[in-house]
Design a protein around this motif. Structure first.
Motif, PDB file in Angstrom:
ATOM      1  N   GLY A 136       4.303-130.276 -52.964  1.00 12.18           N
ATOM      2  CA  GLY A 136       5.155-129.144 -53.368  1.00 12.18           C
ATOM      3  C   GLY A 136       5.481-128.261 -52.177  1.00 12.18           C
ATOM      4  O   GLY A 136       6.624-127.817 -52.010  1.00 12.18           O
ATOM      5  N   CYS A 137       4.455-128.020 -51.338  1.00 10.80           N
ATOM      6  CA  CYS A 137       4.666-127.178 -50.139  1.00 10.80           C
ATOM      7  C   CYS A 137       5.675-127.827 -49.196  1.00 10.80           C
ATOM      8  O   CYS A 137       6.570-127.160 -48.666  1.00 10.80           O
ATOM      9  CB  CYS A 137       3.350-126.966 -49.402  1.00 10.80           C
TER      10      CYS A 137
ATOM     11  N   PRO B 243       5.062-123.262 -54.705  1.00  9.61           N
ATOM     12  CA  PRO B 243       5.765-123.026 -53.426  1.00  9.61           C
ATOM     13  C   PRO B 243       7.273-123.175 -53.542  1.00  9.61           C
ATOM     14  O   PRO B 243       8.028-122.435 -52.898  1.00  9.61           O
ATOM     15  CB  PRO B 243       5.185-124.090 -52.484  1.00  9.61           C
TER      16      PRO B 243
ATOM     17  N   VAL C  96      -0.901-133.085 -54.667  1.00  6.88           N
ATOM     18  CA  VAL C  96       0.367-132.752 -55.339  1.00  6.88           C
ATOM     19  C   VAL C  96       0.861-131.383 -54.879  1.00  6.88           C
ATOM     20  O   VAL C  96       2.058-131.177 -54.634  1.00  6.88           O
ATOM     21  CB  VAL C  96       0.187-132.800 -56.874  1.00  6.88           C
ATOM     22  N   PHE C  97      -0.086-130.426 -54.728  1.00  9.55           N
ATOM     23  CA  PHE C  97       0.288-129.080 -54.272  1.00  9.55           C
ATOM     24  C   PHE C  97       0.879-129.144 -52.855  1.00  9.55           C
ATOM     25  O   PHE C  97       1.895-128.507 -52.568  1.00  9.55           O
ATOM     26  CB  PHE C  97      -0.942-128.166 -54.295  1.00  9.55           C
TER      27      PHE C  97
ATOM     28  N   TYR D  32      22.737-121.814 -43.545  1.00  6.63           N
ATOM     29  CA  TYR D  32      23.076-120.391 -43.509  1.00  6.63           C
ATOM     30  C   TYR D  32      21.840-119.575 -43.160  1.00  6.63           C
ATOM     31  O   TYR D  32      20.940-119.436 -43.986  1.00  6.63           O
ATOM     32  CB  TYR D  32      23.631-119.973 -44.879  1.00  6.63           C
TER      33      TYR D  32
ATOM     34  N   PHE E   4      18.234-124.755 -46.162  1.00 10.78           N
ATOM     35  CA  PHE E   4      18.964-123.505 -46.414  1.00 10.78           C
ATOM     36  C   PHE E   4      19.240-122.758 -45.106  1.00 10.78           C
ATOM     37  O   PHE E   4      20.368-122.352 -44.835  1.00 10.78           O
ATOM     38  CB  PHE E   4      18.158-122.609 -47.372  1.00 10.78           C
TER      39      PHE E   4
ATOM     40  N   PRO F 267      20.718-116.006 -42.522  1.00 12.72           N
ATOM     41  CA  PRO F 267      21.240-114.641 -42.620  1.00 12.72           C
ATOM     42  C   PRO F 267      20.760-113.709 -41.508  1.00 12.72           C
ATOM     43  O   PRO F 267      21.327-112.651 -41.299  1.00 12.72           O
ATOM     44  CB  PRO F 267      20.722-114.164 -43.987  1.00 12.72           C
ATOM     45  N   PHE F 268      19.703-114.112 -40.803  1.00 12.74           N
ATOM     46  CA  PHE F 268      19.178-113.242 -39.747  1.00 12.74           C
ATOM     47  C   PHE F 268      20.084-113.245 -38.518  1.00 12.74           C
ATOM     48  O   PHE F 268      20.182-112.251 -37.826  1.00 12.74           O
ATOM     49  CB  PHE F 268      17.773-113.691 -39.330  1.00 12.74           C
TER      50      PHE F 268
ATOM     51  N   VAL G  49       9.864-120.205 -52.587  1.00 13.67           N
ATOM     52  CA  VAL G  49      10.947-120.405 -51.619  1.00 13.67           C
ATOM     53  C   VAL G  49      12.305-120.086 -52.248  1.00 13.67           C
ATOM     54  O   VAL G  49      13.153-119.442 -51.625  1.00 13.67           O
ATOM     55  CB  VAL G  49      10.903-121.845 -51.041  1.00 13.67           C
TER      56      VAL G  49
ATOM     57  N   MET H 225      13.296-127.480 -48.378  1.00  9.47           N
ATOM     58  CA  MET H 225      14.385-126.701 -49.004  1.00  9.47           C
ATOM     59  C   MET H 225      14.768-125.505 -48.135  1.00  9.47           C
ATOM     60  O   MET H 225      15.941-125.231 -47.899  1.00  9.47           O
ATOM     61  CB  MET H 225      13.933-126.186 -50.388  1.00  9.47           C
ATOM     62  N   LEU H 226      13.721-124.799 -47.650  1.00  4.57           N
ATOM     63  CA  LEU H 226      13.974-123.612 -46.817  1.00  4.57           C
ATOM     64  C   LEU H 226      14.631-124.008 -45.494  1.00  4.57           C
ATOM     65  O   LEU H 226      15.565-123.343 -45.024  1.00  4.57           O
ATOM     66  CB  LEU H 226      12.648-122.883 -46.560  1.00  4.57           C
TER      67      LEU H 226
ATOM     68  N   MET I  68       7.993-129.977 -49.973  1.00  5.10           N
ATOM     69  CA  MET I  68       9.315-129.927 -50.616  1.00  5.10           C
ATOM     70  C   MET I  68       9.942-128.535 -50.434  1.00  5.10           C
ATOM     71  O   MET I  68      11.119-128.404 -50.092  1.00  5.10           O
ATOM     72  CB  MET I  68       9.167-130.242 -52.115  1.00  5.10           C
ATOM     73  N   ALA I  69       9.100-127.495 -50.617  1.00  6.44           N
ATOM     74  CA  ALA I  69       9.580-126.113 -50.469  1.00  6.44           C
ATOM     75  C   ALA I  69      10.014-125.857 -49.025  1.00  6.44           C
ATOM     76  O   ALA I  69      11.060-125.253 -48.779  1.00  6.44           O
ATOM     77  CB  ALA I  69       8.467-125.147 -50.874  1.00  6.44           C
ATOM     78  N   ALA I  70       9.208-126.341 -48.067  1.00  6.45           N
ATOM     79  CA  ALA I  70       9.542-126.142 -46.654  1.00  6.45           C
ATOM     80  C   ALA I  70      10.854-126.838 -46.309  1.00  6.45           C
ATOM     81  O   ALA I  70      11.700-126.280 -45.605  1.00  6.45           O
ATOM     82  CB  ALA I  70       8.410-126.671 -45.776  1.00  6.45           C
TER      83      ALA I  70
ATOM     84  N   TRP J 231       2.115-127.380 -58.188  1.00  8.74           N
ATOM     85  CA  TRP J 231       2.954-127.812 -57.063  1.00  8.74           C
ATOM     86  C   TRP J 231       4.331-127.157 -57.105  1.00  8.74           C
ATOM     87  O   TRP J 231       5.029-127.090 -56.100  1.00  8.74           O
ATOM     88  CB  TRP J 231       3.078-129.342 -57.055  1.00  8.74           C
TER      89      TRP J 231
END
Lengths: 49, 382
Positions: free
Chosen positions: B18-19, A21, B14-15, B33, B29, B35-36, A25, B25-26, B21-23, A18
């Motif tokens: 994680g995805c 990703p 769980v994976f 900010y 961000f 940057p594009f 990122v 975070m992005l 959570m990552a999304a 987990w």
């Protein structure tokens, strides 16, 4: 590269897939911050609208 | 968690967490900010007040190696608006168009709107001119830009340099339905909604649109005429391609009519300028290359056909201008076909920007002097 290999090893060993990703990122964010200092991503603004 | 007995299912869950959570975070961000600096978000144009760009240019030959450009407090290129912002006592002009108006790869002071200001301000005072050109913007985008930004400023004159991105709009959408806000179909409405709500979605959509534009050869590029392969297209095939594209023209005309009506309803005088191209039935005096037989990697096959398609749009622009008594500057006809003035088939270099400004201000000055005599300080020069 060694650092990335270590992280991959840790994830594999502990089966913490987990985290994958989240790490991808974080790496993407690092790349974007680095590139934003240059003009490499500026041309992406051309979109037909 | 203990409810999930199966190990594989548990790992998948769980994976997925994680995805997510990552999304998140992005998303955070990119919200803080991005940057594009994308200027399109769903159905909206985003302007960036006070943004300064320093572009290290390595790919576009014919443009400076370092380009410095900036936006003013309203997010447009050009001087600050007068303090009261109603622009009543000033002859206010805004230029609207795509990349050929924005002049992304030209520094502040080198763009044709900057030059037009310089030339016009000799005869007309007080004059205020801003550049609202945006890369890739078609008349669909111009309508959005008018509604969201320009109507609030109410300049006296709005100059439209139009055509090229509408060619791409028709060819890329492959739809003869009129493309206007609220009439883009259910799927596009959902996509627009997602783009407005999420930075990740907006970024992915902008990237996809960018690569679409790139595939169509609409974006900025370097030009090496001598190295371009040649391709001859029979007149029958050319006629077939032109006929296929004709179905998009009536809707282009309708969007022009909407631009005219929107301007006139808000006491703004529209001025139309046709889009010139380096391509066409001519020999480039600099390289000696035939500008009509160059291979183009899109549906139009070669440079002459692409120019013929653009000219069919220019004819609609001229027709709509005549029908609705809009002042027209036929830049497509007056701009010399020479690579001295272009860094790619459509984008002007510094010399090109000066030439464009000379042509435009030469015709615009007498028109403005006649329409707004209170601002004339000296006779227009030729």
């Amino acid at each position: 590269m060694e650092f990335l290999k270590d992280i991959y090893g840790l994830i594999k060993e502990r089966k913490k897939w987990w985290l994958m990703p989240v790490i991808i990122v974080l790496m993407l964010i690092a790349v974007l911050i680095t590139l934003s200092g240059t003009s490499a991503i500026a041309p992406f603004i051309y979109t037909i609208f | 968690m203990s409810l999930i007995k199966n190990d594989k299912l548990k790992n998948l869950f769980v994976f997925l967490c994680g995805c997510v959570m990552a999304a998140l975070m992005l998303e955070v961000f990119l919200s803080v900010y991005n940057p594009f600096g994308f200027r399109i978000k769903g159905n909206k144009v985003i302007l960036y007040p006070y943004k300064r760009y320093v572009i290290q240019n390595k790919s576009i030959k014919g443009a400076d190696s370092i380009i410095r450009r900036s936006n003013n407090s309203i997010g447009l290129r050009g001087m600050e608006p007068p303090k009261d912002l109603n622009l009543k006592d000033t002859l206010s002009i805004i230029t609207v168009g795509g990349s050929t108006t924005e002049c992304y790869y030209l520094s502040d002071g080198d763009t044709w709107p900057d030059m037009v200001y310089k030339f016009l301000s000799v005869s007309l005072k007080p004059l205020w001119l801003n550049n609202a050109g945006l890369d890739g913007q078609s008349t669909y985008g111009h309508l959005v830009m008018l509604e969201d930004y320009i109507l609030k400023l109410k300049p006296k004159v709005v100059i439209f340099l139009i055509g090229i991105n509408d060619v791409a709009l028709g060819a890329l959408n492959k739809s003869d339905k009129e493309i206007i806000r609220g009439n883009r179909g259910a799927l596009k409405n959902i996509i627009d909604y997602c783009a407005v709500k999420s930075e990740i979605c907006a970024s992915i959509i902008n990237m996809a649109l960018h690569f679409k534009a790139k595939k169509f050869n609409a974006a900025h590029g370097a030009l090496n005429l001598k190295l371009m392969p040649q391709r001859k297209v029979s007149s029958a095939k050319r006629g077939e391609i032109l006929k296929e594209h004709e179905k998009y023209l009536p809707n282009y005309g309708k969007r022009l009519k909407k631009l005219i009506d929107l301007c006139r309803q808000n006491d703004m005088e529209p001025v139309f300028i046709t889009q010139p191209s380096l391509y066409g039935k001519a020999i480039d005096p600099i390289s000696g290359v035939d500008l009509g037989v160059l291979e183009i990697k899109n549906d139009f096959l070669n440079s002459r056909t692409e120019n013929d398609i653009l000219n069919s749009y220019n004819r609609i622009t001229a027709r709509m201008a005549e029908k609705n008594k809009v002042f027209l500057i036929d830049l497509a006809d007056k701009m010399p076909k020479t690579s001295l003035f272009y860094y790619d088939p459509y984008h002007f270099n510094k010399k090109g920007a000066i030439k464009v400004a000379e042509i435009i201000s030469g015709e615009l000055c007498p028109f403005l002097a006649d329409k707004f005599p209170g601002f004339v300080k000296s006779k227009c020069f030729k």
